[in-house]
Design a protein around this motif. Structure first.
Motif, PDB file in Angstrom:
ATOM      1  N   ILE A 385       0.854  -1.181   0.000  1.00 39.20           N
ATOM      2  CA  ILE A 385       0.000   0.000   0.000  1.00 39.20           C
ATOM      3  C   ILE A 385       0.891   1.231   0.000  1.00 39.20           C
ATOM      4  CG2 ILE A 385      -1.790   1.270   1.252  1.00 39.20           C
ATOM      5  CD1 ILE A 385      -2.594  -1.428   2.524  1.00 39.20           C
ATOM      6  N   LEU A 386       0.695   2.107  -0.996  1.00 40.59           N
ATOM      7  CA  LEU A 386       1.459   3.333  -1.110  1.00 40.59           C
ATOM      8  C   LEU A 386       0.571   4.517  -0.725  1.00 40.59           C
ATOM      9  CD1 LEU A 386       3.372   1.413  -2.668  1.00 40.59           C
ATOM     10  CD2 LEU A 386       3.964   3.381  -4.099  1.00 40.59           C
ATOM     11  N   CYS A 387       1.105   5.375   0.119  1.00 39.41           N
ATOM     12  CA  CYS A 387       0.354   6.526   0.622  1.00 39.41           C
ATOM     13  C   CYS A 387       1.140   7.798   0.314  1.00 39.41           C
ATOM     14  CB  CYS A 387       0.154   6.431   2.130  1.00 39.41           C
ATOM     15  SG  CYS A 387      -0.360   4.800   2.736  1.00 39.41           S
ATOM     16  N   ASN A 388       0.435   8.871   0.079  1.00 39.59           N
ATOM     17  CA  ASN A 388       1.098  10.170  -0.070  1.00 39.59           C
ATOM     18  C   ASN A 388       0.116  11.293   0.195  1.00 39.59           C
ATOM     19  OD1 ASN A 388       0.470   9.271  -3.194  1.00 39.59           O
ATOM     20  ND2 ASN A 388       0.124  11.460  -2.920  1.00 39.59           N
ATOM     21  N   GLY A 389       0.667  12.438   0.491  1.00 44.70           N
ATOM     22  CA  GLY A 389      -0.136  13.637   0.634  1.00 44.70           C
ATOM     23  C   GLY A 389      -0.090  14.435  -0.648  1.00 44.70           C
ATOM     24  N   ALA A 390       0.254  15.726  -0.545  1.00 46.50           N
ATOM     25  CA  ALA A 390       0.270  16.580  -1.730  1.00 46.50           C
ATOM     26  C   ALA A 390       1.610  17.286  -1.853  1.00 46.50           C
ATOM     27  CB  ALA A 390      -0.861  17.604  -1.649  1.00 46.50           C
ATOM     28  N   GLY A 391       2.042  17.485  -3.077  1.00 45.49           N
ATOM     29  CA  GLY A 391       3.303  18.144  -3.359  1.00 45.49           C
ATOM     30  C   GLY A 391       3.914  17.573  -4.614  1.00 45.49           C
ATOM     31  N   ASN A 392       4.896  18.279  -5.166  1.00 46.24           N
ATOM     32  CA  ASN A 392       5.511  17.816  -6.409  1.00 46.24           C
ATOM     33  C   ASN A 392       6.176  16.457  -6.269  1.00 46.24           C
ATOM     34  OD1 ASN A 392       4.696  20.140  -7.689  1.00 46.24           O
ATOM     35  ND2 ASN A 392       6.703  20.635  -8.527  1.00 46.24           N
ATOM     36  N   TYR A 393       6.623  16.108  -5.067  1.00 44.63           N
ATOM     37  CA  TYR A 393       7.236  14.799  -4.859  1.00 44.63           C
ATOM     38  C   TYR A 393       6.297  13.664  -5.249  1.00 44.63           C
ATOM     39  CZ  TYR A 393       4.177  14.132  -0.897  1.00 44.63           C
ATOM     40  OH  TYR A 393       3.055  13.962  -0.137  1.00 44.63           O
ATOM     41  N   ALA A 394       4.970  13.887  -5.110  1.00 38.13           N
ATOM     42  CA  ALA A 394       3.993  12.834  -5.396  1.00 38.13           C
ATOM     43  C   ALA A 394       3.970  12.466  -6.875  1.00 38.13           C
ATOM     44  CB  ALA A 394       2.598  13.270  -4.947  1.00 38.13           C
ATOM     45  N   THR A 395       4.469  13.364  -7.728  1.00 36.83           N
ATOM     46  CA  THR A 395       4.529  13.058  -9.164  1.00 36.83           C
ATOM     47  C   THR A 395       5.345  11.803  -9.420  1.00 36.83           C
ATOM     48  OG1 THR A 395       4.393  15.423  -9.652  1.00 36.83           O
ATOM     49  CG2 THR A 395       5.133  13.988 -11.427  1.00 36.83           C
ATOM     50  N   TRP A 396       6.388  11.591  -8.624  1.00 35.21           N
ATOM     51  CA  TRP A 396       7.219  10.400  -8.817  1.00 35.21           C
ATOM     52  C   TRP A 396       6.412   9.131  -8.571  1.00 35.21           C
ATOM     53  CZ3 TRP A 396      11.720  11.051 -11.126  1.00 35.21           C
ATOM     54  CH2 TRP A 396      12.315  12.319 -11.060  1.00 35.21           C
ATOM     55  N   VAL A 397       5.507   9.166  -7.600  1.00 34.26           N
ATOM     56  CA  VAL A 397       4.661   8.007  -7.315  1.00 34.26           C
ATOM     57  C   VAL A 397       3.617   7.834  -8.410  1.00 34.26           C
ATOM     58  CG1 VAL A 397       3.084   6.946  -5.657  1.00 34.26           C
ATOM     59  CG2 VAL A 397       5.011   8.333  -4.843  1.00 34.26           C
ATOM     60  N   HIS A 398       2.903   8.908  -8.729  1.00 36.48           N
ATOM     61  CA  HIS A 398       1.790   8.806  -9.674  1.00 36.48           C
ATOM     62  C   HIS A 398       2.256   8.440 -11.078  1.00 36.48           C
ATOM     63  CE1 HIS A 398      -0.460  10.172  -6.401  1.00 36.48           C
ATOM     64  NE2 HIS A 398      -0.411  11.467  -6.603  1.00 36.48           N
ATOM     65  N   ARG A 399       3.388   8.962 -11.484  1.00 33.91           N
ATOM     66  CA  ARG A 399       3.850   8.699 -12.853  1.00 33.91           C
ATOM     67  C   ARG A 399       4.606   7.383 -12.988  1.00 33.91           C
ATOM     68  NH1 ARG A 399       7.192  12.860 -16.859  1.00 33.91           N
ATOM     69  NH2 ARG A 399       7.844  11.296 -18.390  1.00 33.91           N
ATOM     70  N   PHE A 400       5.363   7.000 -11.972  1.00 35.92           N
ATOM     71  CA  PHE A 400       6.305   5.902 -12.167  1.00 35.92           C
ATOM     72  C   PHE A 400       5.987   4.617 -11.410  1.00 35.92           C
ATOM     73  CE2 PHE A 400       8.773   9.826 -12.946  1.00 35.92           C
ATOM     74  CZ  PHE A 400       9.058   9.613 -14.281  1.00 35.92           C
ATOM     75  N   HIS A 401       5.162   4.672 -10.367  1.00 32.05           N
ATOM     76  CA  HIS A 401       4.823   3.424  -9.692  1.00 32.05           C
ATOM     77  C   HIS A 401       3.695   2.723 -10.446  1.00 32.05           C
ATOM     78  CE1 HIS A 401       4.555   0.456  -6.550  1.00 32.05           C
ATOM     79  NE2 HIS A 401       3.244   0.610  -6.545  1.00 32.05           N
ATOM     80  N   ARG A 402       3.856   1.436 -10.658  1.00 32.59           N
ATOM     81  CA  ARG A 402       2.853   0.675 -11.403  1.00 32.59           C
ATOM     82  C   ARG A 402       1.968  -0.101 -10.424  1.00 32.59           C
ATOM     83  NH1 ARG A 402       6.875  -0.739 -16.506  1.00 32.59           N
ATOM     84  NH2 ARG A 402       6.710   1.369 -17.392  1.00 32.59           N
ATOM     85  N   PHE A 403       0.814   0.507 -10.125  1.00 28.69           N
ATOM     86  CA  PHE A 403      -0.159  -0.139  -9.243  1.00 28.69           C
ATOM     87  C   PHE A 403      -0.758  -1.338  -9.969  1.00 28.69           C
ATOM     88  CE2 PHE A 403       0.119   4.209  -7.765  1.00 28.69           C
ATOM     89  CZ  PHE A 403       0.103   4.076  -6.384  1.00 28.69           C
ATOM     90  N   ARG A 404      -0.887  -2.432  -9.235  1.00 25.08           N
ATOM     91  CA  ARG A 404      -1.364  -3.664  -9.871  1.00 25.08           C
ATOM     92  C   ARG A 404      -2.613  -4.229  -9.221  1.00 25.08           C
ATOM     93  NH1 ARG A 404       4.132  -6.811  -9.304  1.00 25.08           N
ATOM     94  NH2 ARG A 404       4.445  -5.189  -7.718  1.00 25.08           N
ATOM     95  N   ARG A 405      -2.995  -3.735  -8.055  1.00 25.33           N
ATOM     96  CA  ARG A 405      -4.156  -4.302  -7.358  1.00 25.33           C
ATOM     97  C   ARG A 405      -4.998  -3.220  -6.723  1.00 25.33           C
ATOM     98  NH1 ARG A 405      -2.044  -9.669  -4.026  1.00 25.33           N
ATOM     99  NH2 ARG A 405      -1.004 -10.704  -5.766  1.00 25.33           N
ATOM    100  N   TRP A 406      -6.288  -3.551  -6.594  1.00 20.00           N
ATOM    101  CA  TRP A 406      -7.198  -2.679  -5.864  1.00 20.00           C
ATOM    102  C   TRP A 406      -6.775  -2.643  -4.392  1.00 20.00           C
ATOM    103  CZ3 TRP A 406     -10.710  -3.615  -1.831  1.00 20.00           C
ATOM    104  CH2 TRP A 406     -11.611  -2.580  -1.582  1.00 20.00           C
ATOM    105  N   GLY A 407      -7.010  -1.508  -3.743  1.00 23.19           N
ATOM    106  CA  GLY A 407      -6.704  -1.395  -2.319  1.00 23.19           C
ATOM    107  C   GLY A 407      -5.247  -1.159  -2.014  1.00 23.19           C
ATOM    108  N   THR A 408      -4.503  -0.563  -2.955  1.00 24.65           N
ATOM    109  CA  THR A 408      -3.074  -0.358  -2.734  1.00 24.65           C
ATOM    110  C   THR A 408      -2.669   1.115  -2.805  1.00 24.65           C
ATOM    111  OG1 THR A 408      -2.635  -0.746  -5.085  1.00 24.65           O
ATOM    112  CG2 THR A 408      -2.441  -2.644  -3.609  1.00 24.65           C
ATOM    113  N   GLN A 409      -3.624   2.027  -2.912  1.00 26.26           N
ATOM    114  CA  GLN A 409      -3.302   3.448  -3.023  1.00 26.26           C
ATOM    115  C   GLN A 409      -4.141   4.263  -2.049  1.00 26.26           C
ATOM    116  OE1 GLN A 409      -4.374   5.438  -6.722  1.00 26.26           O
ATOM    117  NE2 GLN A 409      -2.580   6.758  -6.604  1.00 26.26           N
ATOM    118  N   LEU A 410      -3.472   5.090  -1.282  1.00 28.98           N
ATOM    119  CA  LEU A 410      -4.135   6.046  -0.403  1.00 28.98           C
ATOM    120  C   LEU A 410      -3.544   7.418  -0.694  1.00 28.98           C
ATOM    121  CD1 LEU A 410      -4.196   4.047   2.966  1.00 28.98           C
ATOM    122  CD2 LEU A 410      -6.168   4.622   1.540  1.00 28.98           C
TER     123      LEU A 410
END
Length: 560
Positions: A385-410
């Motif tokens: 499960i990957l969690c993040n708040g807000a900020g430009n750093y979150a772009t690295w998660v949203h663009r490059f992490h490959r989510f594969r299952r439901w229930g893994t993003q907060l």
């Protein structure tokens, strides 16, 4: 005639939580609801005591996101309630079921501006789906039952219930309410037939999935539908767990910093199937992606709240249904014999993979975030499960992490800072056997970083990655674009976040070079402790593809 035993209002309230299946609650204790805390002493409800009400509310919201059932938060009156407001706002904008119970002054002192008194209907009336106050302990079962139904039905959201202190100590004889069940809205046969007709007539369709009221089964059903139709599917802002990124139909995410090829595909589409989401400001690219009210394309909008359908966009076909029910009905929708857009999904997926390759990105500095994200892809299990708040750093998660299952993003679609750490605590509390990683910027972390103490208290070995560039990066980015070189109010002087972790009893390390990240992550995960990895990146690295100097130069050149 059934005779019910006398119970205090606090006991009646806690019994209702048990009746409705609430297994967790998050709180900061307060004298205004001591009777509830006392009742919780003997209840089989896991209580997480937090360090600030904002963190407690965000934990409850994260719990609601992961379970689809109302997250429960308990706070005291006045400042305790107002501290919880950010978590309540997240639940509102993210369509998350949540119930916030707030202690209140005794009935006899109301409307005198007694100590910490607030009118909670007025304070939270525009944020919550429903805000109310209980005047009689006999009505607690009725009102709590209604709260669970309101929070989960239609478009889910937060409910606020104020609890006068004397109502909680007064005794009453009353029956418990029956367990709640969310009200499901199902599409009609005629609507599904019309959808099939529109799909058969389309030449360039695309699907957008978002919103809430999904489940693992609903995600699987929509995936099968996309496979049958070879349909390109994009996830809207911070809803990336709704479609597996390694699936050949996945086209990318429609959020901030979107792949230009995905935007072009959506703009060229002749049919857009939007399921679950509102097509709000971020996924609609500041309401510029589609026309208003005529979207300029055949839009099929599926949403559980009838008031949302047609509110901004006039759809060709409006379907009032939750994703759970709609995807069940999709099982009967069949593709045409020949699919005119054959190959479009594969093409869109190839464009996504090229856009999301972290090793293709380099930026100034000794610590390369692309390499960090690539290592996470190798190390994290599919159910992490990957969690993040807000900020430009979150772009690295949203663009490059490959989510594969439901229930893994907060992640908050409301753009609230300070969310990642409390969300990670809630996720680990709910799923102790799963890997939980929180990403935070240096500004974002210190908004609720004190909840790291909660992780230590409950032995929750989360990993917090603090991406430190010494500034409020998103605001600095906009500052350089609009007022180049005039830096005001965005610089930060930060503590040693690794030492911060160790001071709380956790594991902490500072990483300044790419080669040092992998062993530091391994040590953090092996420590069995809550951990902070303090990543010091070059301040010039403001996004994966932009630098501060480049933004400033472009802005100055534009001004001539």
């Amino acid at each position: 005639m059934t005779i019910h035993p006398l119970r205090t209002g606090g006991r009646i309230l806690v019994d209702q939580l048990r009746v409705h299946g609430a297994s967790h609650a998050f709180c900061v204790p307060g004298e205004s609801y001591l009777a509830v805390l006392d009742a919780l002493h003997d209840a089989d409800v896991a209580l997480t005591v937090c360090r600030q009400e904002g963190g407690a509310a965000m934990m409850a919201e994260a719990h609601g996101k992961l379970t689809g059932r109302p997250g429960i938060c308990l706070v005291t009156r006045g400042p305790g309630a107002t501290n919880a407001a950010p978590g309540l706002h997240i639940a509102r904008q993210d369509s998350t079921p949540m119930i916030l119970f707030v202690g209140q002054v005794a009935r006899e002192t109301r409307e005198r501006e007694a100590f910490q008194e607030l009118d909670y209907r007025a304070v939270f009336g525009t944020i919550a789906k429903w805000a109310t106050e209980i005047d009689d302990p006999v009505r607690i079962p009725e009102i709590v039952s209604r709260a669970f139904h309101v929070a989960t039905s239609g478009r889910p959201g937060p409910v606020v219930i104020a609890l006068p202190e004397d109502v909680l100590t007064e005794e009453a004889a009353v029956a418990d309410a029956p367990p709640f069940a969310p009200v499901e809205t199902h599409p009609g046969l005629a609507q599904m037939a019309e959808l099939q007709k529109l799909l058969w007539a389309a030449k360039r369709p695309v699907a957008l999935v978002g919103g809430s009221r999904w489940s693992e089964a609903a995600v699987a059903r929509f995936t099968r539908f996309a496979e049958r139709f070879a349909l390109p599917v994009a996830c809207t802002f911070r809803r990336q767990m709704l479609f597996a990124h390694d699936h050949p139909c996945y086209a990318g995410d429609l959020g901030l910093g979107v792949n230009p090829k995905l935007l072009a595909r959506i703009r060229e589409a002749d049919l857009v199937l939007a399921v679950g989401g509102r097509l709000s400001e971020i996924p609609s690219q500041s309401y510029a992606l589609f026309g208003i009210p005529d979207p300029g394309v055949d839009l099929v909008h599926v949403h559980p709240d009838p008031e949302e359908l047609g509110r901004v966009y006039r759809p060709r076909l409006a379907i009032n249904a939750a994703p759970t029910a709609f995807t069940a009905a999709l099982e009967g929708v069949q593709p045409p014999g020949t699919i005119p857009w054959a190959g479009a999904a594969e093409e869109a997926h190839a464009a996504y993979r090229a856009w999301s390759d972290p090793r293709a990105i380099t930026h100034p500095g000794d610590l390369q975030m692309g390499a960090v994200m690539a290592h996470f892809a190798e190390e994290l299990p599919a159910d992490a499960i990957l969690c993040n708040g807000a900020g430009n750093y979150a772009t690295w998660v949203h663009r490059f992490h490959r989510f594969r299952r439901w229930g893994t993003q907060l992640a908050p679609t409301s753009g609230s800072m300070g969310y990642g750490v409390p969300a990670a605590v809630a996720a680990k509390r709910l799923h102790p056997g799963r890997t939980v990683v929180a990403f935070a910027g240096d500004g974002c972390f210190l908004m609720n970083g004190q909840e790291f103490a909660t992780a230590v208290q409950y032995d929750l070995p989360i990993v917090v990655v603090v991406v430190d560039n010494g500034m409020y990066g998103t605001i600095r980015m906009h500052q350089e674009r609009e007022y180049p070189g005039r830096v005001t109010a965005t610089a930060l002087r930060n503590p040693d976040f690794a030492a911060y972790a160790r001071a709380f009893g956790g594991h902490g390390e500072t990483v300044t070079r790419t080669a040092d990240f992998a062993p530091a992550l391994a040590r953090a995960m092996a420590s069995g402790l809550p951990a902070i990895l303090h990543l010091l990146i070059d301040p010039e690295t403001i996004t994966p593809t932009a630098t501060l100097a480049g933004l400033r130069a472009a802005a100055l050149a534009k001004r001539g």
